[in-house]
Design an enzyme around this catalytic site. Structure first.
Site, PDB file in Angstrom:
ATOM      1  N   HIS A 255     -84.720   5.970  -6.917  1.00 21.78           N
ATOM      2  CA  HIS A 255     -83.915   6.066  -5.449  1.00 21.78           C
ATOM      3  C   HIS A 255     -83.116   4.333  -4.996  1.00 21.78           C
ATOM      4  CE1 HIS A 255     -85.122   5.055  -1.270  1.00 21.78           C
ATOM      5  NE2 HIS A 255     -84.392   5.859  -0.440  1.00 21.78           N
ATOM      6  N   LYS A 281     -78.724   0.519   0.795  1.00 22.73           N
ATOM      7  CA  LYS A 281     -77.974   1.329  -0.521  1.00 22.73           C
ATOM      8  C   LYS A 281     -76.638   1.349  -0.082  1.00 22.73           C
ATOM      9  CE  LYS A 281     -81.630   3.662  -1.389  1.00 22.73           C
ATOM     10  NZ  LYS A 281     -82.052   3.061   0.048  1.00 22.73           N
ATOM     11  N   ARG A 407     -79.324   9.234  12.127  1.00 20.31           N
ATOM     12  CA  ARG A 407     -78.227   9.575  10.854  1.00 20.31           C
ATOM     13  C   ARG A 407     -77.644  10.383  11.306  1.00 20.31           C
ATOM     14  NH1 ARG A 407     -81.257   7.305   6.017  1.00 20.31           N
ATOM     15  NH2 ARG A 407     -82.753   6.657   6.736  1.00 20.31           N
TER      16      ARG A 407
HETATM   17  P1  GTP Z   1     -81.742   5.669   3.246  1.00 20.10           P
HETATM   18  O1  GTP Z   1     -80.877   6.115   3.752  1.00 20.10           O
HETATM   19  O2  GTP Z   1     -83.017   4.607   3.980  1.00 20.10           O
HETATM   20  O3  GTP Z   1     -82.590   5.190   2.201  1.00 20.10           O
HETATM   21  O4  GTP Z   1     -81.519   3.323   3.468  1.00 20.10           O
HETATM   22  P2  GTP Z   1     -79.774   2.342   2.774  1.00 20.10           P
HETATM   23  O5  GTP Z   1     -80.911   1.794   1.864  1.00 20.10           O
HETATM   24  O6  GTP Z   1     -78.856   3.492   2.010  1.00 20.10           O
HETATM   25  O7  GTP Z   1     -79.711   1.677   3.430  1.00 20.10           O
HETATM   26  P3  GTP Z   1     -78.057   1.069   4.673  1.00 20.10           P
HETATM   27  O8  GTP Z   1     -77.369   0.790   3.758  1.00 20.10           O
HETATM   28  O9  GTP Z   1     -77.848   2.235   5.778  1.00 20.10           O
HETATM   29  O10 GTP Z   1     -78.447   0.043   5.716  1.00 20.10           O
HETATM   30  C1  GTP Z   1     -79.224   0.288   6.216  1.00 20.10           C
HETATM   31  C2  GTP Z   1     -79.617  -0.895   7.038  1.00 20.10           C
HETATM   32  O11 GTP Z   1     -79.328  -2.127   6.611  1.00 20.10           O
HETATM   33  C3  GTP Z   1     -78.400  -1.171   8.377  1.00 20.10           C
HETATM   34  O12 GTP Z   1     -78.781  -1.791   9.329  1.00 20.10           O
HETATM   35  C4  GTP Z   1     -77.717  -2.320   7.082  1.00 20.10           C
HETATM   36  O13 GTP Z   1     -77.121  -2.862   9.032  1.00 20.10           O
HETATM   37  C5  GTP Z   1     -78.667  -3.066   6.744  1.00 20.10           C
HETATM   38  N1  GTP Z   1     -77.574  -4.167   6.101  1.00 20.10           N
HETATM   39  C6  GTP Z   1     -76.991  -3.075   4.569  1.00 20.10           C
HETATM   40  N2  GTP Z   1     -76.559  -3.593   3.805  1.00 20.10           N
HETATM   41  C7  GTP Z   1     -76.784  -5.179   4.423  1.00 20.10           C
HETATM   42  C8  GTP Z   1     -76.637  -6.710   3.848  1.00 20.10           C
HETATM   43  O14 GTP Z   1     -75.797  -6.675   3.147  1.00 20.10           O
HETATM   44  N3  GTP Z   1     -76.859  -7.771   4.849  1.00 20.10           N
HETATM   45  C9  GTP Z   1     -78.065  -7.900   6.070  1.00 20.10           C
HETATM   46  N4  GTP Z   1     -78.268  -8.440   6.909  1.00 20.10           N
HETATM   47  N5  GTP Z   1     -77.952  -6.372   6.829  1.00 20.10           N
HETATM   48  C10 GTP Z   1     -77.895  -5.212   6.283  1.00 20.10           C
HETATM   49  C1  SPV Z   2     -84.901   7.597   3.278  1.00 21.96           C
HETATM   50  O1  SPV Z   2     -85.727   7.514   4.082  1.00 21.96           O
HETATM   51  O2  SPV Z   2     -84.902   6.057   2.005  1.00 21.96           O
HETATM   52  C2  SPV Z   2     -83.929   7.928   3.496  1.00 21.96           C
HETATM   53  C3  SPV Z   2     -83.385   9.131   4.606  1.00 21.96           C
HETATM   54  O3  SPV Z   2     -82.573   8.116   2.262  1.00 21.96           O
HETATM   55  S1  SPV Z   2     -84.313  10.721   4.318  1.00 21.96           S
HETATM   56  O4  SPV Z   2     -84.046  11.794   3.863  1.00 21.96           O
HETATM   57  O5  SPV Z   2     -85.251  10.559   5.752  1.00 21.96           O
HETATM   58  O6  SPV Z   2     -85.723  10.063   3.150  1.00 21.96           O
HETATM   59 MN    MN Z   3     -83.507   6.611   0.290  1.00 23.21          MN
END
Ligand code: GTP
Ligand code: SPV
Ligand code: MN
Length: 621
Positions: A255, A281, A407
């Site tokens: 992941h 991420k 999303r």
């Molecule tokens: P999945 O798609 O669920 O796997 O999530 P992801 O790991 O890709 O997370 P994503 O980058 O979408 O960020 C999720 C949340 O974390 C968002 O609401 C962002 O605003 C917050 N976020 C991301 N990077 C940072 C950071 O460096 N600092 C803070 N404070 N918040 C962050």
């Molecule tokens: C996560 O939950 O880590 C995601 C969104 O990237 S999902 O495709 O619903 O798993």
């Molecule tokens: Mn994910």
């Protein structure tokens, strides 16, 4: 007039000729792979769809599906001047995130799935779900969706076929994967493909099952139309099934995001990072170097934002990685031109917005809105459940226009900083692996593992506060080994052994780091500015990989001194930075005790290396 009519008719048919609907008699003519044909026939007998739709993956097909979806209520067309090719979708309000308690690994014995998965006997699961699938597609269409995970021609690329009664899932798969005829080419006469059967059923959580049969390379998902539950190429195939296959075949499914950092001198460093769901991420993968770094010539390009498949290249002895996906299924709330401009650019066209707020424009067309979007807050909109939302209602009730786990689904080709190797079957060599969680207290911004095994321990004990990406309580610290807790498709004991063994084939192994962007002060404010400013931490990581940055040895790992991370131009003072890095003995003790539950849960199953690492840590303290 009589002259114009035929011409008009001709244009009409020209744009509306696409149809993937086929009859059952046509099936054998379309499906040349005998194994796939036999399996599809069996699924048709079980689900009894009224119609069949054969997906070829063309742009015309996607367009016709969007049009059909607008007619049947699956989609609402957004303003095409503002958002060309973009559509809005609302999922059932009981179906807005992954449901981990309804997710099962189904094998003959529970030892195969270990203590971190829900287990169901494969026989029982097949029987129970067969009952649900029986006739579930009466009055519906079965879409036949062949797809490839991974760049076409990659030795690691895997074929899947998803049979689904959801038009939303079908179109989403065409964005998220390499979908259509390419999959048949990649598959040939082979029997090696993941059999993915999906029905939204009646979207009833009491009849919702996300079942994986790793021994049969099969996924049966019933009763959900949302993301990771329904786009079966993603978490189900590319993580749960793939992690199992990877262990058998000597590679890893993780992941992890995958990015390339190019230095001003043109040196490329590829970095993989595992943060739990909704922990940054996508944001990190699309990071834009802030002012000074951009001026110096630093560039970050994205390979992937969620999943990495990695193997050891025999010749070079290096860990190489590909992103199996072709699109982003990213968190919308909080995304704006300050936090993530590249995500904003990526969702400007050909994007599906799911469960955000819907704004009616003066001309009657639609726009989307979410908490944290740039620009003005709309005076009113329709929220993710279809109810009226106004700033006043929000103030009074705390109602959100967009669901916290709403999303965007966008093709990776939209990303302005897509890496040039994103489609390379040979993948890229990984120099650093970063683990990170969402921890408001007690965990420093950045430190480095002493070595691979210590890094595996840091990944194993990764803790993070839960988020809206899965149903259940939000904000509770849980252990999420390698950010893979919900996604390891087999026994975690064997998964950890696999991580240890992967080191053996590597001549030059990636350095492993731990980050926490989410530490807060007494007032609940984030201590670190995060987002683009994470470049400063990444720079230290890159320098460490190339032997170019200093670090001090501490009980928990190698740490930068305050001067080793560039703070120039930030409002963060040296003292504040020291605070972000500091771990008091009490905090360390609390952390070790916090890991206890994980150790207890795995008692008897735990590889001895993890116990040794824990003992060593305690001894160092
Ligand atoms: P999945 O798609 O669920 O796997 O999530 P992801 O790991 O890709 O997370 P994503 O980058 O979408 O960020 C999720 C949340 O974390 C968002 O609401 C962002 O605003 C917050 N976020 C991301 N990077 C940072 C950071 O460096 N600092 C803070 N404070 N918040 C962050
Ligand atoms: C996560 O939950 O880590 C995601 C969104 O990237 S999902 O495709 O619903 O798993
Ligand atoms: Mn994910």
């Amino acid at each position: 007039m009589s002259m114009a009519a035929p011409a008009e008719k001709k244009t009409m048919t020209a744009t509306n000729t696409f149809s993937g609907y086929i009859t059952r008699n046509d099936l054998a003519g379309h499906c040349k792979n005998p194994h796939a044909l036999a399996w599809i026939e069996k699924c048709i007998d079980l689900c009894k769809p009224d119609k069949l739709f054969w997906c070829n993956g063309s742009a015309a097909e996607r367009q016709s599906l969007f049009e059909q979806g607008c007619k049947d209520g699956t989609f609402i067309k957004l303003n095409q001047q503002k958002l060309p090719g973009c559509y809005f979708h609302r999922s059932n309000s009981n179906d807005v995130a992954r449901t981990e308690h309804l997710t099962f690994i189904c094998t003959p014995s529970d030892d195969l799935v270990g203590p971190t998965n829900n287990w169901m006997s494969d026989k029982e699961a097949y029987a129970r779900l067969r009952g649900l699938y029986d006739g579930c597609m009466k009055g519906r269409t079965m879409f036949i969706v062949p797809f490839v995970m991974g760049p076409i021609g990659s030795p690691l690329a895997k074929v899947g076929i998803e049979l689904t009664d959801s038009l939303y899932v079908t179109v989403s798969m065409s964005i998220m994967t390499r979908m259509g005829d390419v999959a048949w080419k990649q598959l040939g006469d082979d029997d090696e493909f993941t059999r993915c059967l999906h029905s939204v059923g009646d979207v009833n959580p009491d009849r919702r099952y996300i079942c994986h049969f790793p021994l049969d390379n099969t996924i049966w998902s019933f009763g959900s139309g949302y993301g990771g539950n329904a786009l079966l190429g993603k978490k189900c195939l590319a993580l749960r099934i793939a992690s199992y296959l990877g262990r058998q075949q000597g590679w890893m499914a993780e992941h992890m995001l995958l990015l390339c950092a190019t230095s001003p001198k043109g040196q490329k460093t590829y970095v993989a990072a595992a943060f739990p769901s909704a922990c940054g991420k996508t944001n990190f993968a699309m990071l834009i170097p802030p002012g000074k770094y951009a001026d110096q010539g630093w560039k970050i390009t994205t390979l992937g934002d969620d999943i990495a498949w990695m193997w050891v290249d025999k010749e070079s002895g290096r860990l190489r990685a590909i992103n199996p996906e072709a699109g982003y299924f990213g968190v919308v709330p909080g995304t704006n031109y300050t936090s993530n401009p590249n995500a904003m650019e990526s969702m400007k066209k050909d994007t599906i917005y799911t469960n955000v707020g819907l704004v009616t424009l003066p001309d009657g067309t639609y726009d989307v809105w979410w908490e944290g979007k740039d620009g003005e807050v709309p005076q009113r909109c329709t929220d993710w459940q279809g109810r009226e939302w106004t700033p006043q209602i929000a103030k009074e009730t705390g109602a959100k226009a967009a669901h916290p786990n709403s999303r965007f689904t966008a093709p990776m080709a939209n990303n302005p900083v897509l890496d040039e190797s994103a489609d390379d079957p040979a993948g890229v060599p990984v120099s650093a692996i970063i683990f990170g969680g969402r921890r408001s207290k007690g965990v420093p911004l950045i430190y480095q593992a002493f070595n691979w095994m210590h890094g595996v321990y840091l990944g194993f004990t990764l803790g993070s506060e839960t988020t809206a990406a899965a149903t259940g309580a939000v904000g509770v610290v849980r252990r999420d080994p390698m950010a893979m807790l919900p996604f390891i498709g087999y026994n975690i004991r064997d998964y950890l052994v696999h991580w240890s063994r992967m080191r053996k084939g590597m001549k030059d192994c990636p350095r492993i780091f731990h980050v926490n962007w989410f530490r807060k002060d007494e007032n609940g404010k984030f201590l670190w500015p995060g987002f683009g400013e994470n470049m400063r931490v990444l720079k230290w990581i890159i320098d460490r990989c190339h032997g170019g940055a200093y670090a001090v040895e501490t009980p928990i790992g190698w740490m930068p001194r305050p001067g080793d991370i560039d703070l120039e131009g930030l409002s963060v003072t040296r003292e504040q930075f020291e605070k972000m890095q500091a771990v008091t003995p009490e905090e360390m003790k609390a952390e070790i005790i916090g890991q206890e539950e994980l150790f207890l849960k795995l008692a008897g199953d735990l590889p001895k290396e993890m116990i040794f690492q824990r003992e060593l840590l305690i001894a160092r303290l």
